[in-house]
Design a protein around this motif. Structure first.
Motif, PDB file in Angstrom:
ATOM      1  N   ASP A  12       0.631  -1.149  -0.096  1.00 60.23           N
ATOM      2  CA  ASP A  12      -0.064  -0.160  -0.067  1.00 60.23           C
ATOM      3  C   ASP A  12       0.788   1.382   0.176  1.00 60.23           C
ATOM      4  O   ASP A  12       0.472   2.205  -0.420  1.00 60.23           O
ATOM      5  CB  ASP A  12      -0.974   0.002   1.060  1.00 60.23           C
ATOM      6  CG  ASP A  12      -0.546  -0.117   2.513  1.00 60.23           C
ATOM      7  OD1 ASP A  12       0.569  -0.778   2.520  1.00 60.23           O
ATOM      8  OD2 ASP A  12      -0.981   0.591   3.480  1.00 60.23           O
ATOM      9  N   ASP A  13       2.102   1.156   0.460  1.00 58.65           N
ATOM     10  CA  ASP A  13       2.970   2.418   0.190  1.00 58.65           C
ATOM     11  C   ASP A  13       3.328   2.707  -1.205  1.00 58.65           C
ATOM     12  O   ASP A  13       3.443   3.565  -1.698  1.00 58.65           O
ATOM     13  CB  ASP A  13       4.428   1.965   1.143  1.00 58.65           C
ATOM     14  CG  ASP A  13       4.189   1.845   2.371  1.00 58.65           C
ATOM     15  OD1 ASP A  13       3.880   0.543   2.742  1.00 58.65           O
ATOM     16  OD2 ASP A  13       4.612   2.641   3.208  1.00 58.65           O
ATOM     17  N   ASN A  37       7.489  -2.833   6.854  1.00 62.00           N
ATOM     18  CA  ASN A  37       7.042  -3.946   6.176  1.00 62.00           C
ATOM     19  C   ASN A  37       8.076  -4.870   5.648  1.00 62.00           C
ATOM     20  O   ASN A  37       7.747  -5.833   5.675  1.00 62.00           O
ATOM     21  CB  ASN A  37       6.185  -3.509   4.830  1.00 62.00           C
ATOM     22  CG  ASN A  37       4.861  -2.662   5.450  1.00 62.00           C
ATOM     23  OD1 ASN A  37       4.282  -3.121   6.131  1.00 62.00           O
ATOM     24  ND2 ASN A  37       4.330  -1.733   4.471  1.00 62.00           N
ATOM     25  N   ILE A 122       3.901   7.227   6.149  1.00 63.86           N
ATOM     26  CA  ILE A 122       3.110   5.930   6.244  1.00 63.86           C
ATOM     27  C   ILE A 122       3.854   4.856   6.683  1.00 63.86           C
ATOM     28  O   ILE A 122       3.516   3.665   6.209  1.00 63.86           O
ATOM     29  CB  ILE A 122       2.591   6.150   4.484  1.00 63.86           C
ATOM     30  CG1 ILE A 122       3.726   5.945   3.832  1.00 63.86           C
ATOM     31  CG2 ILE A 122       1.901   7.160   4.391  1.00 63.86           C
ATOM     32  CD1 ILE A 122       3.249   5.928   2.115  1.00 63.86           C
ATOM     33  N   ASN A 157      -5.000  -3.859  14.262  1.00 63.64           N
ATOM     34  CA  ASN A 157      -4.579  -5.031  13.202  1.00 63.64           C
ATOM     35  C   ASN A 157      -3.471  -5.854  13.510  1.00 63.64           C
ATOM     36  O   ASN A 157      -3.165  -6.689  12.781  1.00 63.64           O
ATOM     37  CB  ASN A 157      -4.557  -4.514  11.884  1.00 63.64           C
ATOM     38  CG  ASN A 157      -3.685  -3.279  11.524  1.00 63.64           C
ATOM     39  OD1 ASN A 157      -2.785  -2.926  12.457  1.00 63.64           O
ATOM     40  ND2 ASN A 157      -3.504  -2.621  10.265  1.00 63.64           N
ATOM     41  N   GLU A 163      -2.552  -0.651  15.955  1.00 65.00           N
ATOM     42  CA  GLU A 163      -2.473  -0.481  14.469  1.00 65.00           C
ATOM     43  C   GLU A 163      -0.940  -0.928  14.263  1.00 65.00           C
ATOM     44  O   GLU A 163       0.008  -0.774  15.290  1.00 65.00           O
ATOM     45  CB  GLU A 163      -2.692   0.787  13.812  1.00 65.00           C
ATOM     46  CG  GLU A 163      -2.540   0.951  12.364  1.00 65.00           C
ATOM     47  CD  GLU A 163      -1.272   1.405  12.099  1.00 65.00           C
ATOM     48  OE1 GLU A 163      -1.015   0.977  10.998  1.00 65.00           O
ATOM     49  OE2 GLU A 163      -0.593   1.977  12.834  1.00 65.00           O
ATOM     50  N   ASN A 165       1.660   0.557  12.331  1.00 66.45           N
ATOM     51  CA  ASN A 165       2.681   1.608  12.373  1.00 66.45           C
ATOM     52  C   ASN A 165       2.836   1.973  13.955  1.00 66.45           C
ATOM     53  O   ASN A 165       4.079   2.089  14.167  1.00 66.45           O
ATOM     54  CB  ASN A 165       2.249   2.905  11.465  1.00 66.45           C
ATOM     55  CG  ASN A 165       2.542   2.333  10.114  1.00 66.45           C
ATOM     56  OD1 ASN A 165       3.366   1.383   9.588  1.00 66.45           O
ATOM     57  ND2 ASN A 165       1.711   3.052   9.058  1.00 66.45           N
ATOM     58  N   ASP A 239      -2.259   3.572   3.355  1.00 67.59           N
ATOM     59  CA  ASP A 239      -1.336   4.543   3.035  1.00 67.59           C
ATOM     60  C   ASP A 239      -1.899   5.686   1.853  1.00 67.59           C
ATOM     61  O   ASP A 239      -1.742   6.776   2.124  1.00 67.59           O
ATOM     62  CB  ASP A 239       0.058   4.029   2.546  1.00 67.59           C
ATOM     63  CG  ASP A 239       0.336   3.197   3.631  1.00 67.59           C
ATOM     64  OD1 ASP A 239       0.130   3.084   4.833  1.00 67.59           O
ATOM     65  OD2 ASP A 239       1.674   2.392   3.595  1.00 67.59           O
TER      66      ASP A 239
END
Ligand code: BDR
Ligand code: CA
Length: 304
Positions: A12-13, A37, A122, A157, A163, A165, A239
């Motif tokens: 998604d980045d 990630n 992000i 998540n 989450e 990050n 992101d």
């Protein structure tokens, strides 16, 4: 808008970087990279390649290899792939990273574009915390910090509370929140409100075979992960949503709230609304017009 993206590509980045490259209202002036990630060396390699694919001649500065606390964090190959872009083999960029480490480069850019630069983080927000620690003017020099992370009124998540990050570097986020900069949180409260299915990525590839095609391939593994996790084949635009919140704040309902990030224990990474904690209020995206966000994202690839 002059924008720097601090990133850990990441499927998604990659979407967020291509979006920023294509959106006419964004002048993407640099990328900075972080662990998350994937390991930071892979994040830098991917960021260089993604920028080149998008035709951008911009610097990419490598940043943090780990959280401020130096806690070991494993990359999430089962979500983003061994190399970070789904099933794609390692990419081979032509260029190499900027000489300065990300946090020093961020300070330099913020100084050079005083009052104008929006920094969109992000990945884990370690580089920004280090920039704040190393330059007392950094928080004043940036126009705004918008970060993808946190879960205010919804479950996390990586754990019930957190989450990814914010879980990766909660201490760094507390430093950013209390820095005096204008801070906007784009968390799971909004990013989980709309999922994108296979047809959505088919549409991107059809409209823009080059960049949409990269995202189409990269998203296969990402969709597999969501399907096994949520039982439905649709993934979130985490992101890109944060990048869109930089230029289109009108698509979001933001509440001013003092947020505290839990730094250890079972609730590590939890972003709590804590009015009595002494933290300044930040803008928290509590709702979004996510249909419009999805449409906006697809439109820059030429999808009508
Ligand atoms: C965030 O975590 C990462 O895996 C994604 O790239 C995104 O930044 C979502 O929780
Ligand atoms: Ca990310």
């Amino acid at each position: 808008m002059k924008l720097v993206i601090d990133t850990d590509p990441g499927v998604d980045d990659a979407m967020a970087i291509f979006y920023a490259a294509l959106a006419p209202e964004i002048e993407l002036i640099a990328l900075t990279t972080t662990f998350g990630n994937v390991a930071v060396e892979k994040a830098t390699r991917n960021a260089l390649w993604l920028a080149e694919m998008a035709g951008l001649d911009i610097p990419v500065a490598q940043g943090a290899a780990h959280a401020l606390s130096a806690r070991a964090i494993s990359p999430v190959a089962f979500i983003h792939g061994d190399e970070g872009l789904g099933h794609a083999p390692p990419v081979t960029p032509k260029g190499c990273a900027h000489a300065l480490p990300a946090h020093e480069f961020l300070c330099e850019l913020a100084r050079a574009h005083k009052g104008e630069l929006v920094v969109c983080a992000i990945g884990p927000i370690t580089n920004l915390a280090r920039a704040i620690q190393s330059d007392p003017d950094f928080a004043r020099n940036v126009a705004r910090i918008v970060f993808m992370g946190g879960a205010y009124a919804v479950p996390g998540n990586v754990s019930v509370h957190a989450e990814a990050n914010t879980w990766n570097d909660p201490e760094a986020l507390n430093i950013v929140i209390t820095s005096g900069a204008e801070v906007v949180m784009v968390g799971l409260d909004v990013t989980m409100q709309a999922l994108c299915d296979q047809a959505y990525f088919d549409g991107l590839a059809k409209a823009h075979p080059e960049l949409g095609g990269v995202l189409h391939n990269a998203s296969r593994l990402y969709l597999d992960f969501y399907e096994s996790n949520l039982g439905t084949r649709g993934c979130s635009l985490h992101d890109p949503t944060a990048v869109i919140a930089c230029t289109h704040p009108e698509l979001f309902k933001m509440q001013r709230l003092p947020i505290v990030v839990v730094e250890e224990g079972d609730e590590m990474g939890r972003t709590i609304g804590a009015p009595d904690h002494g933290h300044p209020a930040i803008k928290v995206c509590v709702r979004g017009d996510m249909a419009a966000v999805k449409a906006r994202f697809a439109s820059v690839f030429g999808v009508n």
